[in-house]
Structure formats: C-alpha cells, structure tokens
Design an enzyme around this catalytic site. Structure first.
Site, mmCIF file in Angstrom:
data_model
loop_
_atom_site.group_PDB
_atom_site.id
_atom_site.type_symbol
_atom_site.label_atom_id
_atom_site.label_comp_id
_atom_site.label_asym_id
_atom_site.label_seq_id
_atom_site.Cartn_x
_atom_site.Cartn_y
_atom_site.Cartn_z
ATOM 1 N N LYS A 115 71.133 -50.709 51.714
ATOM 2 C CA LYS A 115 72.144 -50.244 50.754
ATOM 3 C C LYS A 115 73.563 -50.586 51.252
ATOM 4 O O LYS A 115 74.363 -51.158 50.521
ATOM 5 C CB LYS A 115 72.015 -48.719 50.532
ATOM 6 C CG LYS A 115 70.637 -48.312 50.000
ATOM 7 C CD LYS A 115 70.535 -46.818 49.711
ATOM 8 C CE LYS A 115 70.533 -45.930 50.951
ATOM 9 N NZ LYS A 115 69.383 -46.160 51.854
ATOM 10 N N THR A 116 73.853 -50.235 52.502
ATOM 11 C CA THR A 116 75.178 -50.504 53.065
ATOM 12 C C THR A 116 75.431 -52.009 53.123
ATOM 13 O O THR A 116 76.519 -52.494 52.794
ATOM 14 C CB THR A 116 75.269 -49.924 54.499
ATOM 15 O OG1 THR A 116 74.721 -48.605 54.498
ATOM 16 C CG2 THR A 116 76.693 -49.887 54.990
ATOM 17 N N ASP A 171 78.157 -43.218 51.898
ATOM 18 C CA ASP A 171 76.729 -43.118 52.207
ATOM 19 C C ASP A 171 76.297 -41.656 52.124
ATOM 20 O O ASP A 171 77.099 -40.760 52.369
ATOM 21 C CB ASP A 171 76.509 -43.657 53.634
ATOM 22 C CG ASP A 171 75.073 -44.102 53.831
ATOM 23 O OD1 ASP A 171 74.305 -44.110 52.859
ATOM 24 O OD2 ASP A 171 74.727 -44.449 54.972
ATOM 25 N N THR A 226 69.674 -41.215 49.491
ATOM 26 C CA THR A 226 68.218 -41.200 49.598
ATOM 27 C C THR A 226 67.647 -40.178 48.612
ATOM 28 O O THR A 226 66.460 -40.145 48.376
ATOM 29 C CB THR A 226 67.784 -40.787 51.023
ATOM 30 O OG1 THR A 226 68.568 -39.665 51.420
ATOM 31 C CG2 THR A 226 67.988 -41.909 52.003
ATOM 32 N N ARG A 266 65.507 -52.242 58.682
ATOM 33 C CA ARG A 266 66.104 -51.697 59.914
ATOM 34 C C ARG A 266 65.034 -51.499 60.982
ATOM 35 O O ARG A 266 65.258 -51.805 62.159
ATOM 36 C CB ARG A 266 66.816 -50.371 59.638
ATOM 37 C CG ARG A 266 67.482 -49.815 60.897
ATOM 38 C CD ARG A 266 68.159 -48.495 60.666
ATOM 39 N NE ARG A 266 69.321 -48.643 59.815
ATOM 40 C CZ ARG A 266 69.693 -47.743 58.913
ATOM 41 N NH1 ARG A 266 68.998 -46.648 58.739
ATOM 42 N NH2 ARG A 266 70.753 -47.950 58.173
#
Ligand code: ADP
Length: 315
Positions: free
Chosen positions: A51-52, A105, A134, A193
């Site tokens: 997302k980031t 975030d 989330t 990640r």
C-alpha cells in the site's frame, strides 16, 4: 525501514508487480496516473502487500510532493500525536505548491472525531489524501464516502511473489535459482514484505554455507532452521486452525467465537487472517460459520476423518 529494505522497494509502476486489477493496462489507478487526475483514495488490504509503496509510486509518477504519516510509526506514543501531526501537516501542506499527497497509514486507528477532522482538508482540494487501512470496517461513513477510489489490495499468488523475489535478488545481487525463488514465494504468506525478509535471511545462510548461492537445498535448510511454516502460515493462522479443529470439532463455528478463543478482534480475523486462509484452502465460509478443511487437518498432522488423532496415512 532498513536501507536494504528501502532498496528493494519498487519506485516505478513498471517495477510494481501484481495487483493488476489496480495498476494493469486500463485499470482504474493506472488511468488516474496517466490522466493526472487523482482523487483522494483509500487502499485497503493486509500489512506488507504494497500500500505504502503504491502511494509513493503514484506521487512520483505525478511529480507531487509526498508526505507519509503512520499511526504506528516509531516515536508516536499516542494516536493523538498523529492526528496533531496530520492536522499540522495538512495546515502546512496548504502552503505547499503542487497539490501534495498526504499518505496516512493505519487510518482506521483514528477515532470518529479524528477522522471527521480530516474531512475539510480533503474537501478544500488543496491536498490529496491517500489512506491505507487493514480494517476498512473501522472507517466512518463520512470519511469513506470522501474517497473516490476504494482499492482492495490482495494477497499475492505464489507465482507473482516469485517474480518479486527474483527482482529483489537481482537488486541484492545474489544468485538464486528459479526453484529456490519459488520455494521462498510459497512460504511467504502471499506477502511481499515477508518474501523480501525471508530472501535476506536465506541469503545470510547461503553466504556462510553455500558461497552465496541460493539454491533449493540451502533454501530448504534455512527455512527449516528459521522455523518457517511449510505453507507460510504464521502463529495466529495456526492458532485459528487448531482452535477450529480442537475446540470446535472442525466447525462450523462463528467468527466471534473463534476471535474470543484466540484473543483477537473479530474484524481483524475477518479482514487480515481469514482471506489468506480461505484463499489457500484451509478454511471454508459456510452459512453456519467457518469450517476447517481436510488441508487444515493434514497441515496440523491430524486426521480429517477421526477428530484429533494422527492419520495413519500420514504417520
Ligand atoms: P504496506 O504499506 O501494505 O504495509 P509496503 O508498501 O510497505 O506494504 O510493502 C512492503 C515491502 O514489500 C516494500 O518495501 C516492497 O519492497 C515490497 N513490495 C510491496 N509490494 C510490492 C510489489 N507489488 N512488487 C514488488 N515489491 C513489493
């Protein structure tokens, strides 16, 4: 983020692998970038799926100033610190030319009134807000309605994660075989990640034991030594499965009941854990609740047909 992890982060849309429904040819975000018309938007999806990264790529492609705030970043003791900073930023960003993008975030961590406080900044059109969460279920209706694009980022299939691993290995300049990349991908819980993290750890083993070469042998050895689950499931995933099987005879059982048993919020189970377990075929959603599949029993070394005993077939 460590400098190494930062190097592995894609910086252009072409480097960003997967999530075709958002960034593939003709998809909504790509169009938005190509036309330069970017409304405020929200990315909804589990941790570590990009997302980031995607927000940063959009800002870069559109040459817009990019500011990142996180409700969980280090040094932030209280979510109020973040909202203070967000408001301060938003106030200051008014003065920044070029219609800056403010990325927040874990935006669901803001209380209702904190979420409301962001609305004027979005409405005045001086900045573009990109929220990431989330837990979309915790966003207020007014805030949600301000986001013109609501994008769900999905867990990555192993075949896509494998490409991400190969790309990251090339950046790290470590030799890796196709099957080793596939093995890391398969055990990374659908999450870039995690895949990048495992790659770095396997590389450390390979440097000591295998002249730096990442082949399937050293990969399996390292992942075993690191106690990485065969299917990439994490502790909570395994707790959810064993709870359904051991406490509720395999289900069906309601999500709230499972949540209480594992000590997690029902919403987090529903939005973070369950989608992966369903995608990988470990649990099924039925009208009466969640059921563990045969695959879940076998994964936990239990017999799907006879409750909790070990299956003779797999002994
Ligand atoms: P999130 O914001 O969803 O928690 P991030 O954007 O921080 O996730 O992504 C975590 C890491 O995973 C990034 O540093 C990047 O290296 C990698 N990554 C995420 N998405 C992709 C992608 N689509 N292609 C390649 N690497 C990715």
């Amino acid at each position: 983020m460590s400098p190494l992890a930062e190097r592995m982060r894609p910086v252009t849309l072409d480097d960003y692998i997967g999530q075709e429904h958002l960034v593939g040819q003709g998809a909504i975000l790509r169009k938005s970038i190509e036309t330069g018309v970017l409304p405020s938007l929200i990315f909804w999806g589990p941790p570590g799926v990009g997302k980031t990264t995607l927000a940063g790529i959009i800002a870069k492609q559109l040459r817009r100033p990019f500011y990142v705030l996180s409700a969980i970043s280090s040094g932030v003791k209280d979510v109020r610190d973040v909202i203070d900073r967000a408001q301060k930023y938003a106030g200051e960003l008014k003065e920044v030319p070029g219609n800056p993008i403010l990325f927040i975030d874990e935006i669901h961590r803001f209380s209702k009134s904190q979420q409301d406080a962001l609305l004027p900044y979005v409405e005045e059109g001086v900045l573009t807000l990109v929220g990431a969460t989330t837990r979309s279920g915790l966003l207020t209706a007014p805030l949600l309605s301000r986001f013109a694009i609501k994008s769900r980022l999905e867990y990555y299939p192993a075949s896509t994660l494998k490409k991400i691993v190969l790309r990251a290995a090339a950046i790290l300049q470590v030799p890796i075989s196709e099957d080793a990349a596939g093995e890391i991908a398969r055990r990374s819980r659908g999450t870039p990640r995690i895949a990048n993290g495992l790659l770095r750890r396997v590389r450390d083993f390979a440097q000591v034991l295998n002249d730096g070469n990442i082949d399937i042998g050293i990969t399996q050895h390292a992942l075993k030594a690191l106690n990485v689950d065969e299917h990439g499931l994490d502790d909570m995933d395994n707790r959810i499965l064993s709870t359904i099987i051991e406490k509720f005879k395999g289900g069906p059982v309601g999500i709230t009941t499972i949540a209480t048993a594992v000590g997690e919020e029902a919403g987090t189970l529903e939005e973070v854990y369950e989608p992966f377990l369903i995608q990988e075929g470990f649990i099924k959603r039925t009208p009466r609740g969640r059921e563990a599949t045969d695959k879940a029993y076998i994964h936990l070394g239990k017999n799907p047909f006879q409750g909790n005993e070990k299956p003779t077939l797999f002994d």
